[in-house]
Motif scaffolding. Structure first.
Motif, PDB file in Angstrom:
ATOM      1  N   GLU A 260      48.904  -9.372   6.625  1.00  0.00           N
ATOM      2  CA  GLU A 260      47.446  -9.897   7.683  1.00  0.00           C
ATOM      3  C   GLU A 260      46.848 -10.126   6.421  1.00  0.00           C
ATOM      4  OE1 GLU A 260      47.381 -11.814  10.795  1.00  0.00           O
ATOM      5  OE2 GLU A 260      49.407 -10.925  11.172  1.00  0.00           O
ATOM      6  N   SER A 261      46.841  -9.407   5.675  1.00  0.00           N
ATOM      7  CA  SER A 261      45.517  -9.426   4.471  1.00  0.00           C
ATOM      8  C   SER A 261      46.181 -10.748   3.451  1.00  0.00           C
ATOM      9  CB  SER A 261      45.986  -8.215   3.453  1.00  0.00           C
ATOM     10  OG  SER A 261      45.262  -6.800   4.414  1.00  0.00           O
ATOM     11  N   SER A 264      45.911 -13.672   5.221  1.00  0.00           N
ATOM     12  CA  SER A 264      44.472 -14.575   5.586  1.00  0.00           C
ATOM     13  C   SER A 264      43.237 -14.133   4.108  1.00  0.00           C
ATOM     14  CB  SER A 264      43.316 -13.326   6.185  1.00  0.00           C
ATOM     15  OG  SER A 264      43.846 -12.830   7.243  1.00  0.00           O
ATOM     16  N   ILE A 278      41.570  -4.391   4.913  1.00  0.00           N
ATOM     17  CA  ILE A 278      40.919  -5.728   6.275  1.00  0.00           C
ATOM     18  C   ILE A 278      41.174  -4.258   7.375  1.00  0.00           C
ATOM     19  CG2 ILE A 278      44.004  -5.611   6.500  1.00  0.00           C
ATOM     20  CD1 ILE A 278      43.296  -8.226   7.062  1.00  0.00           C
ATOM     21  N   TYR A 284      40.596  -9.883  16.205  1.00  0.00           N
ATOM     22  CA  TYR A 284      41.025 -10.653  15.181  1.00  0.00           C
ATOM     23  C   TYR A 284      42.284 -11.126  15.872  1.00  0.00           C
ATOM     24  CZ  TYR A 284      43.761 -10.875  10.816  1.00  0.00           C
ATOM     25  OH  TYR A 284      45.021 -11.064  10.051  1.00  0.00           O
ATOM     26  N   LYS A 287      47.810 -14.049  12.199  1.00  0.00           N
ATOM     27  CA  LYS A 287      48.425 -15.136  11.199  1.00  0.00           C
ATOM     28  C   LYS A 287      50.179 -14.771  11.055  1.00  0.00           C
ATOM     29  CE  LYS A 287      43.509 -15.276   9.591  1.00  0.00           C
ATOM     30  NZ  LYS A 287      42.952 -14.114  10.439  1.00  0.00           N
TER      31      LYS A 287
END
Length: 340
Positions: A260-261, A264, A278, A284, A287
């Motif tokens: 996710e980091s 993002s 993160i 949140y 993704k």
């Protein structure tokens, strides 16, 4: 959103002190994040929930035997916990008792295998330490170091490998990515035979993962920074899986935070490395993830906030209440949850 919203009552006797054998015989709670439905299985049953073309993303970081004990000329004994390699043999460490590890103090470890000098103190009280040894630092550490088990585990760990995943490879963590502790090599072979793909990322787990949230307002909490790497093969497999309409399932919150980091920051999954701080909490928007394998986490921790963001706050708090009622084993050597 308050930190206290993530509190639950946990009887002390449910905190797992020793790992079960074999690894995949631990219990598995399966949580449907759409319906909130819960099933009670064993970890080896995970085969029933993963399909051909799905992708498991595992963290291959290996835990350092990062707990060592130094002795001063005065005879004072100080515990050193290696947190982060700064450069060469210079490390950021946590020292207890800190008052005996002042700037300039010198220590001997393992009857002279290693020496150290305190080179400075950080803002939060950690020590910058210069180590010196006649052999490779990590070889010396392997001789004198102990596994940095969390403070809630008081039983002695007889086999150090039991605090490593079977696929651990990249040395550098101060704590285990514990969701992966449930896998055996045989179970992973069965998954591959079913057509489930397996890929690896590296995120070196810092003790900041377990740092308590000390602010009332969740959004005011500051996360620690950890180093990650996504290889080219893993990035390619993740993108292919998403394109094929199959699921990407993270093994552990560390793998989740890595994926996710990157998504993002870059807007996509690509081969890269860097540092992430993160903080994922309810609200949140994920993704990459379609599923998550995780252990049960401490009350009011950033980790229970992360799983609440993925599965829904009400679902998670109900799942934890059920886990207590059903006497699941909690934390590092405890049982697992599959969220799909």
């Amino acid at each position: 959103m308050k930190t206290s919203d993530f509190y639950y009552e946990l009887p002390k006797e449910l905190i797992a002190q020793t790992p079960v054998e074999p690894r995949d015989s631990s219990r598995l709670m399966v949580l449907n994040r759409e319906t909130g439905e819960i099933e009670h299985r064993h970890f080896y049953d995970i085969l029933d929930y993963l399909n051909e073309g799905d992708l498991l993303v595992c963290n291959d970081s290996r835990v350092l035997p990062a707990r060592i004990f130094g002795v001063k000329e005065t005879g004072a004994r100080v515990e050193f916990l290696l947190l982060k390699q700064i450069t060469g043999n210079r490390w950021e460490t946590l020292c207890k008792p800190g008052k005996k590890a002042r700037d300039g103090a010198e220590f001997i470890f393992g009857d002279g295998i290693m020496k150290a000098k305190i080179a400075g103190v950080t803002e939060d009280g950690n020590r910058i330490v210069d180590f010196d040894c006649n052999e490779n630092f990590f070889a010396a550490l392997d001789k004198i170091g102990q596994m940095p088990l969390p403070p809630y585990i008081t039983e002695e760990l007889k086999d150090r490998e039991r605090y490593q995943t079977v696929y651990s490879h990249e040395l550098g963590s101060a704590a285990a990515p514990t969701a992966g502790l449930h896998f055996t090599e045989e179970l992973m072979e069965k998954l591959r035979a079913k057509g489930v793909n397996i890929a690896y990322v590296t995120l070196h787990v810092g003790l900041g993962t377990f740092r308590p949230v000390k602010v009332d307002d969740v959004t005011k909490h500051k996360m620690h920074s950890e180093h990650y790497e996504i290889p080219e093969k893993t990035a390619r497999l993740i993108n292919q899986t998403k394109q094929n309409g199959k699921r990407v399932i993270a093994v552990g919150t560390t793998s989740c935070r890595t994926l996710e980091s990157v998504a993002s920051f870059y807007g996509e999954i690509k081969p890269c490395d860097g540092f992430t701080d993160i903080f994922i909490y309810p609200g949140y928007e994920f993704k990459v993830l379609d599923g998550l394998i995780t252990n049960f986490h401490l009350p009011e921790s950033t980790l229970i906030m992360l799983v609440s963001a993925f599965a829904g706050y009400d679902n998670i708090m109900n799942a934890y209440k059920t886990a207590v009622e059903e006497k699941y084993r909690f934390f590092s050597f405890g049982d697992a949850m599959l969220i799909i």
